[in-house]
Design an enzyme around this catalytic site. Structure first.
Site, mmCIF file in Angstrom:
data_model
loop_
_atom_site.group_PDB
_atom_site.id
_atom_site.type_symbol
_atom_site.label_atom_id
_atom_site.label_comp_id
_atom_site.label_asym_id
_atom_site.label_seq_id
_atom_site.Cartn_x
_atom_site.Cartn_y
_atom_site.Cartn_z
ATOM 1 N N LYS A 22 -6.992 2.097 -8.865
ATOM 2 C CA LYS A 22 -5.982 1.028 -8.726
ATOM 3 C C LYS A 22 -6.471 -0.003 -7.708
ATOM 4 C CE LYS A 22 -2.280 1.723 -6.005
ATOM 5 N NZ LYS A 22 -2.129 0.691 -4.977
ATOM 6 N N ASN A 23 -6.999 0.490 -6.600
ATOM 7 C CA ASN A 23 -7.326 -0.422 -5.490
ATOM 8 C C ASN A 23 -8.664 -1.117 -5.644
ATOM 9 O OD1 ASN A 23 -4.854 0.255 -4.562
ATOM 10 N ND2 ASN A 23 -5.567 1.603 -2.924
ATOM 11 N N ARG A 92 3.081 -6.720 -3.952
ATOM 12 C CA ARG A 92 2.693 -7.449 -2.751
ATOM 13 C C ARG A 92 1.182 -7.634 -2.653
ATOM 14 N NH1 ARG A 92 0.866 -5.758 1.359
ATOM 15 N NH2 ARG A 92 2.004 -7.233 2.673
ATOM 16 N N CYS A 116 7.003 -3.563 2.958
ATOM 17 C CA CYS A 116 7.298 -2.707 1.807
ATOM 18 C C CYS A 116 7.740 -1.348 2.356
ATOM 19 C CB CYS A 116 6.081 -2.577 0.916
ATOM 20 S SG CYS A 116 4.790 -1.613 1.711
ATOM 21 N N ARG A 121 3.439 -4.659 6.976
ATOM 22 C CA ARG A 121 2.364 -5.249 6.153
ATOM 23 C C ARG A 121 2.099 -6.726 6.509
ATOM 24 N NH1 ARG A 121 1.883 -1.756 1.683
ATOM 25 N NH2 ARG A 121 -0.261 -2.500 1.462
ATOM 26 N N PRO A 122 1.810 -7.049 7.759
ATOM 27 C CA PRO A 122 1.504 -8.445 8.117
ATOM 28 C C PRO A 122 0.254 -8.928 7.390
ATOM 29 C CG PRO A 122 0.908 -6.976 9.910
ATOM 30 C CD PRO A 122 1.647 -6.138 8.901
ATOM 31 N N ILE A 123 0.079 -10.258 7.321
ATOM 32 C CA ILE A 123 -1.128 -10.807 6.686
ATOM 33 C C ILE A 123 -1.816 -11.808 7.625
ATOM 34 C CG2 ILE A 123 -0.352 -10.486 4.280
ATOM 35 C CD1 ILE A 123 0.372 -13.516 4.310
ATOM 36 N N ASP A 124 -1.598 -11.636 8.918
ATOM 37 C CA ASP A 124 -2.193 -12.558 9.895
ATOM 38 C C ASP A 124 -3.712 -12.619 9.791
ATOM 39 O OD1 ASP A 124 -1.708 -9.832 10.856
ATOM 40 O OD2 ASP A 124 -2.817 -10.489 12.619
ATOM 41 N N LEU A 125 -4.348 -11.485 9.490
ATOM 42 C CA LEU A 125 -5.818 -11.479 9.415
ATOM 43 C C LEU A 125 -6.308 -12.228 8.172
ATOM 44 C CD1 LEU A 125 -6.465 -7.766 10.505
ATOM 45 C CD2 LEU A 125 -6.569 -9.845 11.923
ATOM 46 N N ASP A 307 -3.891 6.873 2.342
ATOM 47 C CA ASP A 307 -3.308 7.048 1.001
ATOM 48 C C ASP A 307 -3.278 8.505 0.573
ATOM 49 O OD1 ASP A 307 -4.639 3.968 -0.469
ATOM 50 O OD2 ASP A 307 -3.045 4.371 0.979
ATOM 51 N N ARG A 399 3.702 3.290 -10.295
ATOM 52 C CA ARG A 399 2.895 2.134 -9.871
ATOM 53 C C ARG A 399 1.415 2.506 -9.808
ATOM 54 N NH1 ARG A 399 3.981 0.653 -4.426
ATOM 55 N NH2 ARG A 399 2.088 -0.495 -4.857
HETATM 56 C C1 EPZ Z 1 -4.902 -1.557 0.902
HETATM 57 O O1 EPZ Z 1 -3.711 -2.154 1.384
HETATM 58 C C2 EPZ Z 1 -4.471 -0.609 -0.213
HETATM 59 N N1 EPZ Z 1 -3.827 -1.360 -1.287
HETATM 60 C C3 EPZ Z 1 -3.487 0.428 0.337
HETATM 61 O O2 EPZ Z 1 -3.191 1.333 -0.710
HETATM 62 C C4 EPZ Z 1 -4.196 1.199 1.453
HETATM 63 O O3 EPZ Z 1 -3.275 2.106 2.023
HETATM 64 C C5 EPZ Z 1 -4.696 0.227 2.528
HETATM 65 O O4 EPZ Z 1 -5.546 -0.785 1.923
HETATM 66 C C6 EPZ Z 1 -5.497 0.933 3.603
HETATM 67 O O5 EPZ Z 1 -6.556 1.617 3.026
HETATM 68 C C7 EPZ Z 1 -4.614 -2.000 -2.185
HETATM 69 O O6 EPZ Z 1 -5.828 -1.990 -2.091
HETATM 70 C C8 EPZ Z 1 -3.907 -2.715 -3.283
HETATM 71 P P1 EPZ Z 1 -4.843 -3.166 5.070
HETATM 72 P P2 EPZ Z 1 -3.813 -3.403 2.434
HETATM 73 O O7 EPZ Z 1 -4.834 -4.642 5.059
HETATM 74 O O8 EPZ Z 1 -4.941 -4.257 2.053
HETATM 75 C C9 EPZ Z 1 -2.599 -4.041 9.146
HETATM 76 C C10 EPZ Z 1 -1.829 2.692 -2.046
HETATM 77 O O9 EPZ Z 1 -1.071 3.630 -1.781
HETATM 78 N N2 EPZ Z 1 -2.871 -5.461 8.849
HETATM 79 O O10 EPZ Z 1 -6.143 -2.441 5.244
HETATM 80 O O11 EPZ Z 1 -2.466 -3.998 2.565
HETATM 81 C C11 EPZ Z 1 -1.549 -3.464 8.210
HETATM 82 O O12 EPZ Z 1 -0.256 -3.723 8.692
HETATM 83 C C12 EPZ Z 1 -1.830 1.450 -1.172
HETATM 84 O O13 EPZ Z 1 -2.663 2.679 -2.981
HETATM 85 C C13 EPZ Z 1 -2.584 -6.429 9.807
HETATM 86 O O14 EPZ Z 1 -2.120 -6.104 10.891
HETATM 87 O O15 EPZ Z 1 -4.156 -2.603 3.773
HETATM 88 C C14 EPZ Z 1 -1.844 -1.997 8.226
HETATM 89 O O16 EPZ Z 1 -1.244 -1.437 9.381
HETATM 90 C C15 EPZ Z 1 -0.815 1.547 -0.034
HETATM 91 N N3 EPZ Z 1 -2.821 -7.737 9.526
HETATM 92 C C16 EPZ Z 1 -3.366 -1.953 8.378
HETATM 93 O O17 EPZ Z 1 -3.769 -3.251 8.839
HETATM 94 C C17 EPZ Z 1 -3.336 -8.132 8.309
HETATM 95 O O18 EPZ Z 1 -3.547 -9.351 8.101
HETATM 96 C C18 EPZ Z 1 -4.095 -1.660 7.075
HETATM 97 O O19 EPZ Z 1 -3.791 -2.690 6.177
HETATM 98 C C19 EPZ Z 1 -3.615 -7.136 7.337
HETATM 99 C C20 EPZ Z 1 -3.378 -5.805 7.624
#
Ligand code: EPZ
Length: 420
Positions: A22-23, A92, A116, A121-125, A307, A399
């Site tokens: 999926k990812n 999302r 969610c 789930r911030p997107i600041d980065l 995960d 999902r």
């Molecule tokens: C991906 O989510 C995966 N989803 C998630 O899988 C997975 O749990 C996660 O990576 C970690 O491995 C998909 O690939 C579609 P992150 P993503 O950005 O990209 C913080 C599942 O069950 N963060 O690595 O959203 C964030 O809050 C799903 O298959 C910031 O602070 O994960 C979190 O605490 C769930 N600022 C941490 O980083 C940002 O701009 C990891 O998030 C982005 C993230």
């Protein structure tokens, strides 16, 4: 919403074929927008998140066909830079379309993806990286509006190895003249799969899987059809591994790359399971109660994956001894705990740490899936519980798990689905 009805049992036997990741599928589908051409992508899992992403592409003017795990996509017809809001709310992870749409059209409008079930789930980065690459981004009424002034290439240091931020930056930077280097990127196998796909498309990305990803930006001239097969889903494989470890079992997990989930297999080897690999098939045999694992901490890849946290916890609820499981990646990913407690699990939580004292056997109950992986964990718990359990809100599970009922029935499980 729907429910699963699961009859508890004492053993699991049989073969399970793992589907596409999926990812890996979601960012690769998003990246087909960058260059208008035809794509034939194999091993795409038939799951709700993929169908939602394909619906987004279709609603933006692309032509999309999807059957037998093959997606045939033609993005030459893309006719808008606006990602439909109602679909972003459904999935999302569509935020990773930002980089691709910006690269293709020079602008983007996408709803700000809220939090969610598993956290804020911030997107600041994501935004910080795109802004460094010359994108002007404003936020208005819950919408993110981006436009490319001077596309740039530069060094980007991620404060945290965010998977989504790494992907968004890659999808925008690949088409910008010059070199972009991402320091401290996510190293997940899905990032490497995305790199491999982008390179098949004619771009130039190296270093995925390491601490430095280098992108030599370029315009693509050749728009022949791209054919690609994505990697299999290590988390789906790990989910079946957890099910097998939670009771007497011997199952063959096929179509998986063992190196992608070493951190998961090593936990179950330490717990006493016999795990071996033959030609892309993992065989797990377990004929006794597993031992508890002293400490499990979720971390970015190659650490133990968040995960898999819920699924491993489900198996440890019937292990011999006390396991300590710490969730460090997401701020709200222990919602399966109260549901497992309804089934007799002995779990105490302190903040994001769960102390799991194994019991001989769980008992059946009616429980609520609160998120994708937590829902899968409840099914694992129900498989070994005494009696028949009901797991509600299974839309969460659908999902991310392809043919879930069918694959479990193939392992001898008596599981049915009801409308509510
Ligand atoms: C991906 O989510 C995966 N989803 C998630 O899988 C997975 O749990 C996660 O990576 C970690 O491995 C998909 O690939 C579609 P992150 P993503 O950005 O990209 C913080 C599942 O069950 N963060 O690595 O959203 C964030 O809050 C799903 O298959 C910031 O602070 O994960 C979190 O605490 C769930 N600022 C941490 O980083 C940002 O701009 C990891 O998030 C982005 C993230």
């Amino acid at each position: 919403m729907g429910s699963f009805i699961v009859e508890g049992r004492n053993s699991l036997e049989g073969i399970v074929d793992i589907g596409g990741s999926k990812n890996a599928a979601l960012p690769i589908l998003a990246s087909t927008v960058i260059t208008g051409r035809e794509y034939i992508i194999e091993n795409i899992p038939d799951i709700e998140d993929v169908k939602d992403m394909l619906e987004i592409l279709s609603s933006m003017g692309c032509s999309v066909q999807f059957e037998n795990d093959i997606a045939l996509i033609d993005t030459r017809g893309l006719n808008t830079h606006i990602v439909p809001e109602k679909l972003v709310r459904k999935i999302r992870s569509s935020i990773i379309l930002m980089g691709a749409v910006l690269q293709r059209t020079g602008k983007v409008e996408v709803a700000y993806p809220g939090g969610c079930e598993i956290g804020l789930r911030p997107i600041d980065l994501h935004l910080k990286g795109l802004r460094k690459l010359g994108v002007e981004i404003t936020e208005k009424n819950g919408l993110l509006i981006g436009s490319v002034n001077e596309p740039a290439s530069c060094d980007i240091h991620l404060d945290y190895p965010s998977v989504g931020a790494t992907e968004n930056i890659m999808l925008f930077a690949v088409g910008n003249t010059g070199k972009t280097t991402i320091y401290n990127p996510a190293r997940e196998p899905e990032i490497t799969d995305l790199q491999n796909f982008l390179n098949i498309c004619g771009f130039c990305v190296t270093g995925a899987g390491t601490g430095i990803i280098t992108i030599e930006g370029k315009r693509i001239e050749n728009t022949d059809t791209v054919e690609y097969k994505i990697i299999s889903d290590r988390i789906e494989a790990g989910t079946y591994l957890s099910a097998a470890a939670s009771m007497k079992s011997k199952i063959y997990i096929r179509n998986i790359e063992k190196s992608h989930f070493k951190s998961i297999t090593s936990i179950y080897e330490d717990a006493g399971c016999e795990i071996r690999e033959t030609h892309g098939t993992i065989v797990i045999a377990n004929n006794k109660r597993i031992k508890a694992i002293e400490k499990i901490t979720t971390q970015p890849y190659p650490g133990f994956p968040t995960d898999m946290q819920a699924q491993v916890m489900a198996s440890m609820t019937v292990a011999d001894g006390i396991s300590i499981i710490e969730e460090t990646v997401f701020d709200s990913r222990l919602k399966h705990v109260p549901e497992l407690q309804k089934m007799g699990a002995n779990i105490t939580t302190i903040g994001r740490v769960a102390v799991v004292e194994g019991v001989e056997k769980l008992f059946s109950a009616e429980v609520e899936a609160k998120d994708l992986r937590g829902g899968a964990a409840l099914v694992i718990a129900a498989l070994g519980a005494e009696g028949t359990s009901k797991i509600n809100n299974i839309h969460h599970i659908k999902r991310g798990y392809e043919k879930f009922i069918y694959k479990l029935q193939n392992l001898g499980v008596i599981i049915t689905e009801t409308a509510r």
